[in-house]
Design a protein around this motif. Structure first.
Motif, PDB file in Angstrom:
ATOM      1  N   VAL A 225       0.877  -1.175   0.000  1.00 15.89           N
ATOM      2  CA  VAL A 225       0.000   0.000   0.000  1.00 15.89           C
ATOM      3  C   VAL A 225       0.913   1.223   0.000  1.00 15.89           C
ATOM      4  O   VAL A 225       1.957   1.226   0.658  1.00 15.89           O
ATOM      5  CB  VAL A 225      -0.893   0.011   1.271  1.00 15.89           C
ATOM      6  N   GLU A 226       0.526   2.235  -0.763  1.00 15.55           N
ATOM      7  CA  GLU A 226       1.331   3.462  -0.869  1.00 15.55           C
ATOM      8  C   GLU A 226       0.640   4.568  -0.068  1.00 15.55           C
ATOM      9  O   GLU A 226      -0.577   4.755  -0.187  1.00 15.55           O
ATOM     10  CB  GLU A 226       1.415   3.850  -2.353  1.00 15.55           C
ATOM     11  N   LYS A 227       1.420   5.281   0.735  1.00 23.48           N
ATOM     12  CA  LYS A 227       0.816   6.271   1.635  1.00 23.48           C
ATOM     13  C   LYS A 227       1.573   7.597   1.533  1.00 23.48           C
ATOM     14  O   LYS A 227       2.792   7.641   1.694  1.00 23.48           O
ATOM     15  CB  LYS A 227       0.921   5.729   3.071  1.00 23.48           C
ATOM     16  N   HIS A 228       0.842   8.648   1.252  1.00 23.92           N
ATOM     17  CA  HIS A 228       1.428   9.999   1.232  1.00 23.92           C
ATOM     18  C   HIS A 228       0.905  10.741   2.460  1.00 23.92           C
ATOM     19  O   HIS A 228      -0.306  10.818   2.658  1.00 23.92           O
ATOM     20  CB  HIS A 228       1.009  10.725  -0.058  1.00 23.92           C
ATOM     21  N   THR A 229       1.815  11.224   3.296  1.00 26.26           N
ATOM     22  CA  THR A 229       1.400  11.887   4.539  1.00 26.26           C
ATOM     23  C   THR A 229       1.863  13.340   4.536  1.00 26.26           C
ATOM     24  O   THR A 229       3.022  13.621   4.213  1.00 26.26           O
ATOM     25  CB  THR A 229       1.995  11.169   5.768  1.00 26.26           C
TER      26      THR A 229
ATOM     27  N   GLU B  91      -8.321   3.570  -1.549  1.00 31.04           N
ATOM     28  CA  GLU B  91      -8.010   4.885  -2.082  1.00 31.04           C
ATOM     29  C   GLU B  91      -8.813   5.949  -1.347  1.00 31.04           C
ATOM     30  O   GLU B  91      -9.971   6.205  -1.662  1.00 31.04           O
ATOM     31  CB  GLU B  91      -8.362   4.899  -3.577  1.00 31.04           C
ATOM     32  N   LYS B  92      -8.201   6.527  -0.313  1.00 28.90           N
ATOM     33  CA  LYS B  92      -8.932   7.554   0.418  1.00 28.90           C
ATOM     34  C   LYS B  92      -7.977   8.538   1.093  1.00 28.90           C
ATOM     35  O   LYS B  92      -6.797   8.253   1.289  1.00 28.90           O
ATOM     36  CB  LYS B  92      -9.893   6.926   1.427  1.00 28.90           C
ATOM     37  N   THR B  93      -8.551   9.665   1.448  1.00 29.10           N
ATOM     38  CA  THR B  93      -7.808  10.735   2.113  1.00 29.10           C
ATOM     39  C   THR B  93      -8.467  10.997   3.459  1.00 29.10           C
ATOM     40  O   THR B  93      -9.693  11.071   3.525  1.00 29.10           O
ATOM     41  CB  THR B  93      -7.856  12.020   1.246  1.00 29.10           C
ATOM     42  N   TYR B  94      -7.669  11.089   4.525  1.00 30.00           N
ATOM     43  CA  TYR B  94      -8.253  11.299   5.854  1.00 30.00           C
ATOM     44  C   TYR B  94      -7.267  12.024   6.765  1.00 30.00           C
ATOM     45  O   TYR B  94      -6.075  12.129   6.443  1.00 30.00           O
ATOM     46  CB  TYR B  94      -8.696   9.954   6.475  1.00 30.00           C
ATOM     47  N   ILE B  95      -7.795  12.483   7.863  1.00 26.63           N
ATOM     48  CA  ILE B  95      -6.984  13.247   8.823  1.00 26.63           C
ATOM     49  C   ILE B  95      -6.751  12.386  10.069  1.00 26.63           C
ATOM     50  O   ILE B  95      -7.679  11.758  10.581  1.00 26.63           O
ATOM     51  CB  ILE B  95      -7.728  14.545   9.247  1.00 26.63           C
ATOM     52  N   LEU B  96      -5.497  12.366  10.521  1.00 29.47           N
ATOM     53  CA  LEU B  96      -5.182  11.715  11.804  1.00 29.47           C
ATOM     54  C   LEU B  96      -4.787  12.816  12.778  1.00 29.47           C
ATOM     55  O   LEU B  96      -3.911  13.626  12.490  1.00 29.47           O
ATOM     56  CB  LEU B  96      -4.041  10.710  11.630  1.00 29.47           C
TER      57      LEU B  96
ATOM     58  N   ASP C 256      -4.006   7.554   0.945  1.00 29.86           N
ATOM     59  CA  ASP C 256      -3.628   6.165   0.632  1.00 29.86           C
ATOM     60  C   ASP C 256      -3.955   5.849  -0.821  1.00 29.86           C
ATOM     61  O   ASP C 256      -4.994   6.261  -1.337  1.00 29.86           O
ATOM     62  CB  ASP C 256      -4.415   5.184   1.514  1.00 29.86           C
ATOM     63  N   SER C 257      -3.051   5.111  -1.466  1.00 26.08           N
ATOM     64  CA  SER C 257      -3.339   4.621  -2.818  1.00 26.08           C
ATOM     65  C   SER C 257      -3.106   3.128  -2.841  1.00 26.08           C
ATOM     66  O   SER C 257      -2.199   2.622  -2.165  1.00 26.08           O
ATOM     67  CB  SER C 257      -2.424   5.218  -3.873  1.00 26.08           C
TER      68      SER C 257
END
Ligand SMILES: [Zn+2]
Ligand SMILES: [Zn+2]
Length: 441
Positions: A205-209, A435-440, A312-313
């Motif tokens: 899984v690819e993750k852009h933070t 495939e989603k965008t979220y806030i931590l 996440d992609s």
């Protein structure tokens, strides 16, 4: 149909036309193009396949092509795949100077093997004797690189997914395919090993933070800032602390780079960006590691009082090899190699979008030799053209004979005994879920 006679005819053609294949491999090697830029390579292969009299579609997934052998024939359809793309390896002496692109993963070999199989089946006349169809697909963008470029394609509506096979699955290109086969070269470090037909891989899984803090003067008023670089640093440390919780058998890998470390050194950095790849050899371990990475990112953000946006992609799924296919391939490789020159089973820890295909249908991802130096390194080189090109062409062609001869009984057995990891609909749902965008925070 006499299978051994067919195989002899194929071998005679392959031996007689070896220079055609080697020249093609060299031509592609000298024109490396990275994913979704493989215009020239697509043209080279499409022209060659069309030259065999096969109906050939072009630009099947922005780039790429597909030739249809035995079109319309009743029976199973097998697709032989070859990946078109090079990667960036600017330290390699053979790289293309202007771009740094280089075939340091040897995809020029597998596309040539794909063409060689088509060429041999047509010139030997064996294609007409098979009780099934064979498609030849040159597929784009296996290496997940140059994501900024791919995002521009995505934003322009030219592609939907960064991995070529994912794109093709989503477009329905595999809907009429029953079995997929390809080879990939590999620098075996065990002495004397030439091939590994039965191989599985990690998925990822690819993750852009984006860590979001608050800017302030680093000298005059650091207490007024929220340091996004410290958040990232703490998150990376927390990820390292997770490592003892990863089971060896899951071959989990977590690796990251900081792609933006701040704006100016005399301000507390308010925005820091990080790429993370999370890998494992099964979906449960992959999702578990993904949760732990997210907890680590949240920990870094919360500790400093900031927050993190995560995008996440879907990367690629683990390869689930088909035992029946691998066994047929191995039996045919015994024409050329001794038993002890092949690994009975191999788990490698990089990834391929062939994993996505293998989750849906029986798939072969055979690893072949003939190269030295590491994949993706400046030392990569082809050292033996027999092992790299010619034997894989023969073994793949022979395996197709076994699958599709005499009413295609072997292919039907492979299809009947295959248990998919998921259906195509479940796969598309997985892509949407990941495939989603979220806030931590
Ligand atoms: Zn590769
Ligand atoms: Zn590669």
């Amino acid at each position: 149909m006499n299978r051994e006679a067919c195989k002899r005819r194929l071998e005679e053609v392959i031996d007689a036309r070896r220079q055609v294949y080697l020249d093609l491999g060299e031509k592609i090697y000298k024109n490396p193009e990275t994913g979704y830029r493989e215009k020239e390579t697509t043209k080279t292969l499409a022209d060659a396949l069309e030259g065999l009299g096969l109906r050939t579609e072009r630009e099947i997934a922005y780039t790429g092509c597909r030739a249809h052998g035995n079109e319309g024939k009743k029976g199973p359809k097998v697709a032989v795949l070859g990946e078109l793309d090079a990667l960036l390896c600017p330290s390699h002496p053979d790289c293309r100077r202007e771009t740094g692109a280089m075939h340091a993963c040897g995809h020029n070999i597998q596309t040539t093997v794909m063409y060689g199989v088509a060429d041999a089946l047509v010139h030997s006349g064996v294609l007409d004797d098979l009780d099934g169809a064979v498609d030849f697909m040159a597929v784009p963008a296996e290496e997940v690189i140059e994501l900024d470029y791919r995002k521009t394609l995505k934003d322009a509506g030219k592609i939907r997914y960064y991995s070529g096979k994912t794109e093709l699955i989503a477009k329905g290109a595999f809907d009429d395919v029953d079995i997929c086969m390809m080879v990939h070269n590999f620098p075996f470090d065990q002495p004397g090993i030439k091939m590994a037909p039965y191989t599985s891989s990690n998925g990822f899984v690819e993750k852009h933070t984006i860590f979001m803090g608050k800017q302030s003067h680093a000298g005059q008023a650091p207490w007024d800032g929220i340091n996004a670089l410290n958040m990232a640093s703490l998150a990376i440390s927390a990820m390292h602390y997770q490592r003892e919780t990863f089971k060896d058998s899951d071959t989990v890998r977590v690796h990251q780079i900081i792609t933006k470390g701040g704006d100016v050194v005399n301000s507390v950095p308010a925005r820091v960006e990080m790429e993370t790849t999370i890998r494992a050899n099964n979906m449960a371990a992959l999702m578990d590691a993904n949760r732990k990475v997210n907890r680590s990112i949240r920990a870094g953000a919360v500790a400093l009082g900031g927050k993190a946006q995560v995008i996440d992609s879907p990367g690629q799924l683990p390869i689930v090899p088909d035992r029946n296919l691998a066994e047929l391939f191995r039996e045919n490789a015994l024409h050329f190699y001794k038993e002890e020159e092949m690994l009975p089973r191999m788990q490698w820890t990089a990834s391929s979008d062939m994993g996505d295909v293998s989750s849906l249908m029986p798939a072969l991802h055979g690893l072949t030799g003939g190269i030295a130096g590491g994949l993706h390194t400046a030392d990569y080189r082809i050292v033996d053209v027999e092992d790299a090109y010619l034997i894989p062409i023969k073994v793949m062609a022979f395996t197709l004979v076994d699958l599709l001869a005499d009413g295609a009984g072997q292919a039907k057995k492979v299809i009947r005994e295959f248990k998919p990891v998921m259906t195509k609909e479940e796969y598309l749902q997985y892509l949407r879920d990941i495939e989603k965008t979220y806030i931590l925070e």
